[in-house]
Design a protein around this motif. Sequence first.
Motif, PDB file in Angstrom:
ATOM      1  N   GLY A  76       0.809  -1.218   0.000  1.00 19.64           N
ATOM      2  CA  GLY A  76       0.000   0.000   0.000  1.00 19.64           C
ATOM      3  C   GLY A  76       0.837   1.261   0.000  1.00 19.64           C
ATOM      4  O   GLY A  76       0.447   2.278  -0.580  1.00 19.64           O
ATOM      5  N   THR A  77       1.993   1.201   0.666  1.00 25.47           N
ATOM      6  CA  THR A  77       2.881   2.364   0.690  1.00 25.47           C
ATOM      7  C   THR A  77       3.377   2.699  -0.705  1.00 25.47           C
ATOM      8  O   THR A  77       3.417   3.868  -1.107  1.00 25.47           O
ATOM      9  N   TRP A  78       3.740   1.666  -1.472  1.00 25.93           N
ATOM     10  CA  TRP A  78       4.306   1.909  -2.808  1.00 25.93           C
ATOM     11  C   TRP A  78       3.244   2.372  -3.789  1.00 25.93           C
ATOM     12  O   TRP A  78       3.526   3.179  -4.688  1.00 25.93           O
ATOM     13  N   THR A  79       2.025   1.891  -3.662  1.00 28.01           N
ATOM     14  CA  THR A  79       0.974   2.383  -4.561  1.00 28.01           C
ATOM     15  C   THR A  79       0.677   3.853  -4.302  1.00 28.01           C
ATOM     16  O   THR A  79       0.402   4.622  -5.234  1.00 28.01           O
ATOM     17  N   SER A  80       0.743   4.277  -3.048  1.00 29.07           N
ATOM     18  CA  SER A  80       0.513   5.692  -2.752  1.00 29.07           C
ATOM     19  C   SER A  80       1.666   6.559  -3.249  1.00 29.07           C
ATOM     20  O   SER A  80       1.460   7.702  -3.664  1.00 29.07           O
ATOM     21  N   VAL A  81       2.863   6.020  -3.217  1.00 35.16           N
ATOM     22  CA  VAL A  81       4.028   6.782  -3.696  1.00 35.16           C
ATOM     23  C   VAL A  81       3.944   7.010  -5.198  1.00 35.16           C
ATOM     24  O   VAL A  81       4.219   8.107  -5.699  1.00 35.16           O
ATOM     25  N   THR A  82       3.568   5.992  -5.952  1.00 38.09           N
ATOM     26  CA  THR A  82       3.520   6.103  -7.414  1.00 38.09           C
ATOM     27  C   THR A  82       2.213   6.660  -7.930  1.00 38.09           C
ATOM     28  O   THR A  82       2.086   6.944  -9.121  1.00 38.09           O
ATOM     29  N   GLY A  83       1.205   6.805  -7.068  1.00 35.25           N
ATOM     30  CA  GLY A  83      -0.074   7.341  -7.510  1.00 35.25           C
ATOM     31  C   GLY A  83      -0.940   6.358  -8.248  1.00 35.25           C
ATOM     32  O   GLY A  83      -1.838   6.763  -8.988  1.00 35.25           O
ATOM     33  N   ASP A  84      -0.690   5.053  -8.070  1.00 36.15           N
ATOM     34  CA  ASP A  84      -1.479   4.026  -8.743  1.00 36.15           C
ATOM     35  C   ASP A  84      -2.652   3.598  -7.870  1.00 36.15           C
ATOM     36  O   ASP A  84      -2.602   3.670  -6.639  1.00 36.15           O
TER      37      ASP A  84
END
Length: 252
Positions: free
Chosen positions: A9-17
Motif C-alpha cells: 500500500g505504501t508503494w501504490t501511494s508513492v507512485t499514484g497508482d
Amino acid sequence: MADVLRDLGTWTSVTGDEQVSTLHLLAALAGSATPEGAFLRQNRLTSDAVLTIGARCRAEVGGDDAAFARDHAGDADAVFSVPDAPTPDDLTTRTGGRRSATAARIMGHHLPRGNRLNTRLGVARMRWWAVSHTLNYLVTLSAVLLFVDQALGAGPWWLGFCAVLVSIQLSAVPWSVWLTVKVVSLWLAPPPLSWVVLGSIVFELAEFRDKLWMKRVDRAEPGLPSGYFWRAYWREMFAMGMDRMGADRHEN
C-alpha cells in the motif's frame, strides 16, 4: 514475504497508482529484509532504481498504472514520468547566437531526442560514445595541426591537402567516399603521421557505431541504415540554406 505484501500500500501511494502491479511488488521486495531483497540490493537494484527504471520504460499497459502508462504522461499523478527532451526549436528560442541554434538544429538529427535511451544500457552506451567522440575530435585535430605544420615547414606542400582529407567525417559523406578519402590520407601521410591518421579512423568508427546504435533505439528502427546521418546532414544544410535565402529576400 508477509512484510513485503503488507508494505504494498505504501508503494501504490508513492507512485499514484490505484492497483498493485509488478512494479510495486519488485520495489517492496528490493526494500525488504528478505534474502531476496538483499540479493537485489547487492546488484544495485534498489527500490528507487526499480521505480526509476520502470518509469523510464513507460511500457504499453493499462491506464490505471500511472508509473508505466503513456497516456498519463501529462497528468499530475504520473510523478515518475520523464520529461521530453527539448527540441531544436526550443533551443533556438533560448539562445541568442545564430551559431548555437544552427548546431542544435543539425545535432537534432545525429543525437537521440527521445526517452528510449533512459535505461542503464542506454546510459552506458552514451558514455562510451562521449568518450570515443572526444578522443576522435582530439586525435583528428592533432592530425590536422601536424599536417599543416609539416606543410608550412620543411615538408611537402601537399600535406596540407591531407589535413582536409583527415577532417572529413563519416557522418557527412557516404561510406564509399569516406573510405576512399581515408585510404588516400593514409597513403600520403609520412610514417610518423600515419599512426595519428589511423588512430582518428579507429576512434571515428567507434563513435559512429555507438551513434548508429543510439539512433536506432531512439527511432525504434533496428534496420536504420548507416547512410541516415549523411543524408540527414545534407538535407538539413539545404533546408537551412533555403531558409536563409528566403530571410534575405524578405529583408531586401
